[in-house]
Design a protein around this motif. Structure first.
Motif, PDB file in Angstrom:
ATOM      1  N   CYS A  57     -16.121  11.105 -28.109  1.00 45.70           N
ATOM      2  CA  CYS A  57     -14.677  10.896 -27.930  1.00 45.70           C
ATOM      3  C   CYS A  57     -14.281   9.430 -27.773  1.00 45.70           C
ATOM      4  CB  CYS A  57     -14.163  11.700 -26.738  1.00 45.70           C
ATOM      5  SG  CYS A  57     -14.739  11.109 -25.133  1.00 45.70           S
ATOM      6  N   ASP A 113      -4.900  20.831 -24.783  1.00 43.53           N
ATOM      7  CA  ASP A 113      -5.698  20.017 -23.866  1.00 43.53           C
ATOM      8  C   ASP A 113      -7.001  19.473 -24.430  1.00 43.53           C
ATOM      9  OD1 ASP A 113      -3.720  20.728 -22.133  1.00 43.53           O
ATOM     10  OD2 ASP A 113      -4.914  22.146 -20.986  1.00 43.53           O
ATOM     11  N   ASP A 114      -7.694  20.227 -25.290  1.00 39.91           N
ATOM     12  CA  ASP A 114      -8.986  19.769 -25.796  1.00 39.91           C
ATOM     13  C   ASP A 114      -9.276  20.454 -27.117  1.00 39.91           C
ATOM     14  OD1 ASP A 114      -9.853  22.370 -25.197  1.00 39.91           O
ATOM     15  OD2 ASP A 114     -10.736  21.778 -23.298  1.00 39.91           O
ATOM     16  N   GLY A 115     -10.462  20.204 -27.657  1.00 41.25           N
ATOM     17  CA  GLY A 115     -10.784  20.744 -28.967  1.00 41.25           C
ATOM     18  C   GLY A 115     -10.777  22.254 -29.018  1.00 41.25           C
ATOM     19  N   SER A 116     -11.320  22.894 -27.974  1.00 39.72           N
ATOM     20  CA  SER A 116     -11.349  24.352 -27.949  1.00 39.72           C
ATOM     21  C   SER A 116      -9.945  24.934 -27.994  1.00 39.72           C
ATOM     22  CB  SER A 116     -12.068  24.847 -26.690  1.00 39.72           C
ATOM     23  OG  SER A 116     -13.413  24.450 -26.675  1.00 39.72           O
ATOM     24  N   GLY A 149     -15.914  25.242 -30.332  1.00 40.81           N
ATOM     25  CA  GLY A 149     -15.493  25.152 -28.947  1.00 40.81           C
ATOM     26  C   GLY A 149     -15.984  26.330 -28.134  1.00 40.81           C
ATOM     27  N   VAL A 253     -11.837  18.121 -34.864  1.00 43.36           N
ATOM     28  CA  VAL A 253     -11.974  17.657 -33.484  1.00 43.36           C
ATOM     29  C   VAL A 253     -12.951  16.498 -33.403  1.00 43.36           C
ATOM     30  CG1 VAL A 253     -12.816  18.326 -31.195  1.00 43.36           C
ATOM     31  CG2 VAL A 253     -11.259  19.823 -32.441  1.00 43.36           C
ATOM     32  N   SER A 279      -8.698  16.325 -31.616  1.00 42.51           N
ATOM     33  CA  SER A 279      -8.888  16.032 -30.194  1.00 42.51           C
ATOM     34  C   SER A 279      -9.888  14.887 -30.069  1.00 42.51           C
ATOM     35  CB  SER A 279      -9.350  17.286 -29.438  1.00 42.51           C
ATOM     36  OG  SER A 279      -9.311  17.069 -28.043  1.00 42.51           O
ATOM     37  N   LYS A 280     -10.847  14.974 -29.164  1.00 41.18           N
ATOM     38  CA  LYS A 280     -11.888  13.978 -28.915  1.00 41.18           C
ATOM     39  C   LYS A 280     -11.359  12.546 -29.031  1.00 41.18           C
ATOM     40  CE  LYS A 280     -16.079  16.694 -29.410  1.00 41.18           C
ATOM     41  NZ  LYS A 280     -16.412  16.696 -27.984  1.00 41.18           N
ATOM     42  N   PRO A 288      -7.766  13.853 -21.565  1.00 38.72           N
ATOM     43  CA  PRO A 288      -7.829  15.097 -22.338  1.00 38.72           C
ATOM     44  C   PRO A 288      -6.502  15.330 -23.072  1.00 38.72           C
ATOM     45  CG  PRO A 288      -8.319  15.448 -19.991  1.00 38.72           C
ATOM     46  CD  PRO A 288      -7.725  14.091 -20.124  1.00 38.72           C
ATOM     47  N   SER A 290      -5.069  17.229 -27.078  1.00 38.71           N
ATOM     48  CA  SER A 290      -5.366  17.695 -28.430  1.00 38.71           C
ATOM     49  C   SER A 290      -4.085  18.069 -29.149  1.00 38.71           C
ATOM     50  CB  SER A 290      -6.328  18.886 -28.401  1.00 38.71           C
ATOM     51  OG  SER A 290      -5.729  20.007 -27.787  1.00 38.71           O
TER      52      SER A 290
END
Length: 437
Positions: A57, A113-116, A149, A253, A279-280, A288, A290
């Motif tokens: 990241c 919030d994030d890649g997942s 994710g 991501v 994301s990342k 965080p 995404s």
């Protein structure tokens, strides 16, 4: 109250549960005191060159002053606001900046919030898109070895990766087709691509009218071992998906923000997805955040006069102003000519050093895409659980290098600020360790 090194270690051992770690056998984690550029400073006085960008990241190096200042300035104005009822300047500006770099009409940004969660949003958007159109499309297609994710939907998409055997009962069905992984001097690449496309053709012929979306990590399957495919395969994939009238989701991501040599892998491959997950590197590794970016035509299917057609999904920290401010500052750095020149220089350096390793008997399948260099190491098992990975990791840590092999796959994915001297130092150590093996 200032705690000693031993006291902090004891607190961690007593209370903290670390990810992707077998606490029963793992050595104590390294206590990081700070970091600058590509170097992490540990409490025991040692320094570690971060060659994996702290889980892929960190784009511009640790504690970059421009991003840190942007976050600090934003924190003094607005640190958080509910994004269901409000908007704010960093979120609006960031959406415009990122979509301007994407192909086609990828114009609508949904923050999470994030890649997942970016992948979860894409899967749910695809499902409801067809539902809003009055169509029953509940079949999803992914590629063997893909990882997307660790939340339930993302795990379902990545169930063939082998990471999620403990939770198979929680996952919903996904069809999978082969991924035509390739490497330097691979004479069989065209045959593998034909086989993968033939498998997809057969699936679409049988169930095309029920397929909601096809998801793929473009150009590089990260967690599967930096498995790479050619741009022409992605072009052929897109053509089939368009002919089948379904949706294409690109999970960028890891590959986004110049990791593949272009701002996005889809640009490098000349492909325009319907949904893209980012994301990342979005915030340069600071916060965080995404995005799931959708075509305008998808967004319009959610418009109506009541909530039944709306996308009822969200996160507490959706479009967090601090994360958006960090991302804007990171984009400024990324789009600078100096950074793009370093991306190209890094790729050239990796190419030269990879070629030098080909003569070693325990090195195979060297491969390179942008700033991501990888190779397979023989003689110690294969796959994520291969014992050679832990041995290599320990050897490199002893030399002050943070490299985390994916089983028997050794890779470098360093921050863009990493100097040529630092990269050569890393490659010199790789040559030394692999030759000794």
């Amino acid at each position: 109250m200032t705690l000693s090194y031993d006291e902090l270690r004891a607190l961690d051992a007593r209370h903290v549960w670390h990810p992707f770690t077998q606490a029963g056998t793992a050595p104590p984690p390294i206590l990081a005191l700070g970091a600058r550029g590509s170097t992490i400073y540990a409490a025991d006085g040692r320094e570690y060159l971060d060659l994996v960008s702290s889980w892929w990241c960190n784009l511009h190096g640790h504690a970059h002053p421009a991003i840190a200042q942007a976050v600090a300035d934003q924190a003094m104005r607005l640190e958080q606001v509910i994004f269901a009822d409000f908007t704010h300047e960093p979120a609006a500006r960031l959406a415009q900046r990122v979509t301007a770099l994407l192909p086609g009409d990828l114009d609508r940004v949904f923050y999470s919030d994030d890649g997942s969660t970016a992948v979860e949003v894409a899967l749910k958007l695809a499902h409801q898109y067809w539902r809003n159109r009055g169509k029953d499309r509940t079949v999803y297609v992914a590629f063997e070895g893909g990882y997307h994710g660790d939340t339930a939907g993302a795990m379902s998409a990545g169930r063939s990766s082998g990471y999620f055997d403990q939770w198979t009962e929680m996952l919903f069905p996904f069809r999978t087709v082969p991924f035509p992984a390739t490497w330097d001097d691979d004479d069989a690449v065209e045959a593998k691509e034909e086989a993968a496309l033939a498998a997809l053709d057969a699936l679409l012929a049988a169930e095309g009218a029920r397929v909601s979306a096809v998801i793929i990590e473009p150009l590089i399957q990260g967690a599967a071992g930096m498995r790479m495919c050619r741009p022409q395969f992605l072009k052929a994939l897109e053509e089939r998906i368009r002919a089948a009238g379904t949706l294409l989701i690109l999970d960028e991501v890891m590959t986004g923000f110049s990791r593949t040599g272009d701002f996005f892998a889809c640009r490098k491959a000349g492909v325009t997805p319907d949904l893209i997950c980012l994301s990342k590197g979005l915030t340069g590794g600071f916060m965080p955040l995404s995005m799931t970016v959708a075509r305008e035509s998808i967004f319009r299917e959610f418009l109506g006069q009541d909530l039944t057609r709306a996308f009822l999904h969200g996160h507490t920290f959706t479009a967090n102003p601090l994360g958006c401010a960090a991302a804007l500052a990171s984009l400024d750095l990324l789009q600078a000519a100096e950074c793009q020149a370093r991306v190209k220089a890094t790729e050239a350096l990796h190419r030269a050093r990879l070629d030098r390793l080909k003569s070693l008997g325990n090195v195979s399948r060297t491969r390179l895409c942008g700033t991501v260099a990888a190779l397979d190491v023989g003689g110690g098992g294969e796959g994520y659980g291969a014992g050679i990975g832990q041995r290599l990791k320990a050897e490199f840590l002893a030399r002050g290098l943070l490299l985390r092999p994916l089983g028997n796959v050794l890779y470098l994915l360093a921050p863009y600020c990493t100097t040529e001297a630092e990269l050569h130092r890393a490659w010199d150590a790789v040559e030394e360790v692999l030759a000794a093996l």
